[in-house]
Structures are given as C-alpha cells and as structure tokens.
Motif scaffolding. Structure first.
Motif, PDB file in Angstrom:
ATOM      1  N   LEU A  56      -0.463   7.083   7.874  1.00  0.00           N
ATOM      2  CA  LEU A  56      -1.287   6.921   9.069  1.00  0.00           C
ATOM      3  C   LEU A  56      -2.550   7.777   8.981  1.00  0.00           C
ATOM      4  N   LEU A  57      -2.383   9.021   8.537  1.00  0.00           N
ATOM      5  CA  LEU A  57      -3.532   9.915   8.383  1.00  0.00           C
ATOM      6  C   LEU A  57      -4.511   9.379   7.345  1.00  0.00           C
ATOM      7  N   ALA A  58      -3.959   8.910   6.216  1.00  0.00           N
ATOM      8  CA  ALA A  58      -4.816   8.373   5.168  1.00  0.00           C
ATOM      9  C   ALA A  58      -5.615   7.170   5.677  1.00  0.00           C
ATOM     10  N   ASP A  59      -4.960   6.293   6.422  1.00  0.00           N
ATOM     11  CA  ASP A  59      -5.658   5.132   6.989  1.00  0.00           C
ATOM     12  C   ASP A  59      -6.751   5.574   7.948  1.00  0.00           C
ATOM     13  N   GLY A  60      -6.445   6.582   8.779  1.00  0.00           N
ATOM     14  CA  GLY A  60      -7.442   7.075   9.725  1.00  0.00           C
ATOM     15  C   GLY A  60      -8.637   7.707   9.044  1.00  0.00           C
ATOM     16  N   LEU A  61      -8.389   8.301   7.874  1.00  0.00           N
ATOM     17  CA  LEU A  61      -9.478   8.924   7.116  1.00  0.00           C
ATOM     18  C   LEU A  61     -10.166   7.940   6.179  1.00  0.00           C
ATOM     19  N   GLY A  62      -9.561   6.750   6.030  1.00  0.00           N
ATOM     20  CA  GLY A  62     -10.155   5.733   5.178  1.00  0.00           C
ATOM     21  C   GLY A  62     -10.057   6.034   3.698  1.00  0.00           C
ATOM     22  N   VAL A  63      -8.952   6.693   3.285  1.00  0.00           N
ATOM     23  CA  VAL A  63      -8.765   7.031   1.875  1.00  0.00           C
ATOM     24  C   VAL A  63      -7.393   6.563   1.421  1.00  0.00           C
ATOM     25  N   PRO A  64      -7.195   6.337   0.115  1.00  0.00           N
ATOM     26  CA  PRO A  64      -5.856   6.029  -0.384  1.00  0.00           C
ATOM     27  C   PRO A  64      -4.905   7.188  -0.125  1.00  0.00           C
ATOM     28  N   LEU A  65      -3.649   6.882  -0.002  1.00  0.00           N
ATOM     29  CA  LEU A  65      -2.646   7.906   0.284  1.00  0.00           C
ATOM     30  C   LEU A  65      -2.666   9.004  -0.772  1.00  0.00           C
ATOM     31  N   GLN A  66      -2.859   8.638  -2.055  1.00  0.00           N
ATOM     32  CA  GLN A  66      -2.822   9.635  -3.124  1.00  0.00           C
ATOM     33  C   GLN A  66      -4.008  10.600  -3.072  1.00  0.00           C
ATOM     34  N   VAL A  67      -5.103  10.217  -2.434  1.00  0.00           N
ATOM     35  CA  VAL A  67      -6.230  11.141  -2.256  1.00  0.00           C
ATOM     36  C   VAL A  67      -5.852  12.223  -1.259  1.00  0.00           C
ATOM     37  N   GLN A  69      -2.638  13.044  -0.410  1.00  0.00           N
ATOM     38  CA  GLN A  69      -1.458  13.756  -0.903  1.00  0.00           C
ATOM     39  C   GLN A  69      -1.182  13.284  -2.326  1.00  0.00           C
ATOM     40  N   PRO A  70      -1.696  13.987  -3.316  1.00  0.00           N
ATOM     41  CA  PRO A  70      -1.605  13.506  -4.706  1.00  0.00           C
ATOM     42  C   PRO A  70      -0.194  13.242  -5.205  1.00  0.00           C
ATOM     43  N   ASP A  71       0.825  13.959  -4.686  1.00  0.00           N
ATOM     44  CA  ASP A  71       2.181  13.748  -5.193  1.00  0.00           C
ATOM     45  C   ASP A  71       2.950  12.689  -4.411  1.00  0.00           C
ATOM     46  N   ALA A  72       2.264  11.951  -3.519  1.00  0.00           N
ATOM     47  CA  ALA A  72       2.931  10.873  -2.784  1.00  0.00           C
ATOM     48  C   ALA A  72       3.269   9.744  -3.747  1.00  0.00           C
ATOM     49  N   PRO A  73       4.360   9.002  -3.498  1.00  0.00           N
ATOM     50  CA  PRO A  73       4.726   7.899  -4.392  1.00  0.00           C
ATOM     51  C   PRO A  73       3.652   6.831  -4.391  1.00  0.00           C
ATOM     52  N   PRO A  74       3.398   6.208  -5.559  1.00  0.00           N
ATOM     53  CA  PRO A  74       2.348   5.181  -5.638  1.00  0.00           C
ATOM     54  C   PRO A  74       2.732   3.939  -4.868  1.00  0.00           C
ATOM     55  N   PRO A  75       1.752   3.121  -4.494  1.00  0.00           N
ATOM     56  CA  PRO A  75       2.072   1.863  -3.801  1.00  0.00           C
ATOM     57  C   PRO A  75       2.803   0.916  -4.733  1.00  0.00           C
ATOM     58  N   PRO A  76       3.610   0.010  -4.194  1.00  0.00           N
ATOM     59  CA  PRO A  76       4.330  -0.936  -5.044  1.00  0.00           C
ATOM     60  C   PRO A  76       3.382  -1.907  -5.712  1.00  0.00           C
ATOM     61  N   GLU A  77       3.842  -2.460  -6.834  1.00  0.00           N
ATOM     62  CA  GLU A  77       3.030  -3.451  -7.516  1.00  0.00           C
ATOM     63  C   GLU A  77       2.832  -4.665  -6.616  1.00  0.00           C
ATOM     64  N   ALA A  78       1.643  -5.231  -6.702  1.00  0.00           N
ATOM     65  CA  ALA A  78       1.354  -6.394  -5.863  1.00  0.00           C
ATOM     66  C   ALA A  78       2.247  -7.556  -6.264  1.00  0.00           C
ATOM     67  N   GLY A  79       2.716  -8.284  -5.303  1.00  0.00           N
ATOM     68  CA  GLY A  79       3.547  -9.450  -5.563  1.00  0.00           C
ATOM     69  C   GLY A  79       3.160 -10.562  -4.631  1.00  0.00           C
ATOM     70  N   PRO A  80       3.841 -11.661  -4.710  1.00  0.00           N
ATOM     71  CA  PRO A  80       3.493 -12.780  -3.833  1.00  0.00           C
ATOM     72  C   PRO A  80       3.742 -12.417  -2.377  1.00  0.00           C
ATOM     73  N   ALA A  81       2.880 -12.876  -1.517  1.00  0.00           N
ATOM     74  CA  ALA A  81       3.047 -12.614  -0.091  1.00  0.00           C
ATOM     75  C   ALA A  81       4.296 -13.292   0.415  1.00  0.00           C
ATOM     76  N   PRO A  82       5.013 -12.644   1.358  1.00  0.00           N
ATOM     77  CA  PRO A  82       6.211 -13.271   1.881  1.00  0.00           C
ATOM     78  C   PRO A  82       5.883 -14.518   2.674  1.00  0.00           C
ATOM     79  N   GLU A  83       6.814 -15.433   2.678  1.00  0.00           N
ATOM     80  CA  GLU A  83       6.625 -16.656   3.452  1.00  0.00           C
ATOM     81  C   GLU A  83       6.560 -16.314   4.936  1.00  0.00           C
ATOM     82  N   PRO A  84       5.625 -16.900   5.681  1.00  0.00           N
ATOM     83  CA  PRO A  84       5.573 -16.628   7.115  1.00  0.00           C
ATOM     84  C   PRO A  84       6.846 -17.098   7.789  1.00  0.00           C
ATOM     85  N   GLY A  85       7.346 -16.268   8.686  1.00  0.00           N
ATOM     86  CA  GLY A  85       8.576 -16.616   9.378  1.00  0.00           C
ATOM     87  C   GLY A  85       8.368 -16.602  10.872  1.00  0.00           C
TER      88      GLY A  85
END
Length: 412
Positions: A56-67, A69-85
């Motif tokens: 939430l803080l990273a989004d508010g500051l407009g930076v990636p999470l790793q900027v 907090q460098p030791d935060a886990p990386p984002p997951p690999e991009a995959g297909p978008a889930p089907e709308p439900g």
C-alpha cells in the motif's frame, strides 16, 4: 524490524515522499492511514511488517515494492489473466436496484394475509443462517423474493402488523449488508444498511437502528471511509453509554454497546492507531464482563469470547502477530457460528504469515475453508494472504497452496 532497520526504512519513506512533492497528510490520506501514523513510520517508531501495508505504501509513493523494501519477495511471473467470474451476490444486488414494490404504489389497497407471518419469520431466520455460514449463493437466490414480499407487506398490512413487518425487513437488510461486506461489495452494503436503519425506525425499535448503524460502519470501513465509520460508531457509543449508565441495562443494550466498541477498535487498527484500538478492545472486554455470557442479539454474536476473537484480528491488523497467537491459545470458539470460527482461523493464517510461519498459515486457511468455503474464497483479506504466500513460495509453492490460490482466484 530492529530499531535501526525502522529508522532506515522511515528515512527511505520520507525521502520518496518528498521526491513526489507529497505532504505527510496527502500520502496518509492516499493510503487510508492517519498523518500521525505516517509520522511515526518516518521517525522509525512505527514498524511496518505486513506485506499488504508495504505494498500500500509503495503504491502511494508510486514506486515498485522492492524500491521501498529491497528484501521484499518479488512479484509473481506474469501469467494469463483469470477468466471473469460472477459474484455470488450479483443477484442480490438487483434487490437494491430501484424501488422494491412499484406495483403496490399503483394499487395501494392490495390485501395482506396475516397467515403468512410465520413463514416470513422463518424465512428471515433462514437468511441469517445462510449469512453466518457464508453460503452466499443460496442467500442471493433466496433474498430477492423475500425482500419483495416484505416490502409489499409493509405497505399493505393493517396497522397492527406494521411494526413486526418493518422489524423483519430491517433484519433482512442487516443480513444483506453483512453479506455484502464479507464479499467486499461495500457500496451495496451501505445501501442495505441504510434501508435497515429506516425499516428499524419504522418498526418502533430504536435498538434496531443502532444495529443498522453497526452494519453501516462496516460498509464505511470496507470503503476506507474511516472518518465516517469512526464518527458513526463513536456517536452511537456515546448515546448508548449514557443510556446504560442512567438505567438498568438490558443485555441487548450491552451487546450493541460492546459490538460498537469492537467496531471502533477495528477503525483505529486500520488507521494504525495502536493505543486507541487497544483502549476500545479493553472497553469491549469490560462490557463483555458486564454481560457475562456469549449472546447473539441482533446477530452480532457479542460476548466475552467474541471480544477475544476481535482482539486477535485487531492485533493482526496492528502487525502484532505474536500477541494475536497468544490470545488465540486460550480461546474456545465451539459455541460461535462457523463463519466466526472461520474468521478467527483466517486471522491466525494472517498472523502466521507475518511471522513467516508459512506452513502454519496455509494450514489455518485450509481449516477455515472447510468451515466457510465461500467466505474464504471471496474475502479480500484471505485472498491477500494467499497471494502473499504465493509470492514468498515462488516456484516452490506446494500443490495445496496453488489449488487454494485457484479456488480464491489469487493467481492473477
């Protein structure tokens, strides 16, 4: 975080904020926190351990999470978008669309059969049973016809039946509001709570108005309108407290008063106001001792046990995972609804995740899913912790975790 790590993190937050030209008040408002909370973060007093708050803080500051907090886990690999439900309560939303009984307005003298009252009473009880058990698809199918019947009856019944019919309508809208909150449909929850308050007032039961206000506060919290939630809860507490002090309190008064203190604890916890949140938990504990038993007035499930369940949730919201787990060790929740037991397990899953006890976290979530699958699949907080577990596990995620992520739609 150690004190040195907190100071370094706080300085990084302050630097990024100033680079963006944001004041503390502006950034705090953008992320749904108070300026005093952000000030404590930047001074290294308030730790930020939860991954969702870091994000939430990273989004508010407009930076990636790793900027941030460098030791935060990386984002997951991009995959297909889930089907709308579809949402399990999509059909229920239509109940709130437009006027509920236009045809009665054109034919105001249609008759009402008093023999239908027993069936209406049992139908409202059934709606609450479905709400407490998290069976939202069944609730959505059942509530539309019931609301129409009750709205029509309130407008066509003889005067002597109007109070009970409005009470039944208020209870139905309260259940609908509670269900919408649990599926993060906060706008619909607000409308349902407002209608519940109006119906309760027409029923002549002032306590029903307070119960509807409690549901309204939950909608405000989901919308992140914490100032409105705090105002509504604090105002209701002030009125009830004065009444309880001046009169011999009825258990229903105490159930409502205690529940509103728990609501205010939730608001303060979400605002990062640690001291105020704990004061409200202590106030609820005092009311619980005065009440002396677990009750279910207005379907609030308030009592000494529920206070401690909420204390667990509050501690997790504040990042005090160890305290949450310690409180839970002494809890016996067999008498609570499956929904409330599942909520506790979900919060324990969050606590274990904060302490990086990922296997224990997954175990809690799976046990919660057994009790209330629809709630765990759709609740924003359960989905958030599943996503966090996936982030940490990466490619090593177990089959059980991946299957849970698919059921909660947390892969996207």
């Amino acid at each position: 975080m150690s004190s040195e790590e907190r100071r370094a993190f706080g300085a990084r937050v302050a630097d990024l904020r100033k680079q963006n030209g944001q004041t503390q008040g502006e950034l705090a408002a953008a992320i749904g926190r108070t300026a005093s909370w952000l000030s404590q973060v930047e001074r290294g007093i308030q730790p930020v351990n939860r991954l969702d708050v870091l994000r939430l803080l990273a989004d508010g500051l407009g930076v990636p999470l790793q900027v941030l907090q460098p030791d935060a886990p990386p984002p997951p690999e991009a995959g297909p978008a889930p089907e709308p439900g579809t949402n399990d309560l999509d059909q229920a939303r239509l109940v709130l669309t437009g006027h509920p009984s236009l045809d009665v307005l054109l034919k105001p003298h249609q008759g009402f059969d008093p023999d239908t009252l027993p069936d209406l009473r049992s139908s409202v009880d059934r709606i609450w049973e479905l709400t407490h058990s998290g069976r939202f698809a069944e609730l959505s199918a059942a509530i539309g016809p019931l609301v129409i019947r009750l709205e029509r009856a309130c407008r066509t019944a003889p005067t002597e039946h109007e109070p009970e019919l409005h009470d039944l309508l208020a209870r139905t809208y309260q259940a609908l509001s509670a269900a919408f909150v649990r599926q993060s449909e906060a706008d619909a929850a607000w409308i349902a709570a407002d209608r519940a308050i109006r119906a309760a007032e027409l029923s002549g039961d002032p306590l029903g108005v307070f119960a509807g206000t409690y549901r309204l506060c939950h909608a405000f919290v989901r919308l992140n309108h914490l100032d409105q939630a705090e105002h509504a809860a604090a105002t209701a507490i002030g009125v009830l407290q004065r009444h309880v002090e001046a009169n011999e309190p009825h258990p229903q008064h105490l159930s409502l008063l205690g529940s509103l203190h728990l609501m205010l604890a939730l608001v303060h916890a979400r605002s990062g106001e640690r001291s105020s949140a704990r004061q409200q938990i202590d106030a609820a504990r005092s009311v619980g001792r005065q009440l002396g038993e677990d009750r279910n007035d207005f379907n609030l499930e308030f009592g000494p046990t529920n206070v401690e369940v909420q204390a667990v949730s509050t501690a997790v919201d504040l990042g005090d995972a160890g305290e949450a787990l310690d409180i839970a060790k002494e809890l016996r929740t067999d008498g609570l609804s499956s929904e409330r037991q599942a909520r506790l397990l979900m919060d324990l899953g969050r606590a274990h995740a904060q302490r990086r006890q990922y296997a224990d976290s997954l175990d809690c979530l799976l046990r919660a899913e057994e009790l209330a699958p629809e709630m765990i699949h759709t609740h924003a907080e359960s989905r958030a912790v599943v996503r966090d577990l996936l982030l940490v596990a990466g490619r090593a995620a177990s089959d059980e975790l991946r299957a849970l992520a698919e059921r909660t739609d947390s892969l996207g």
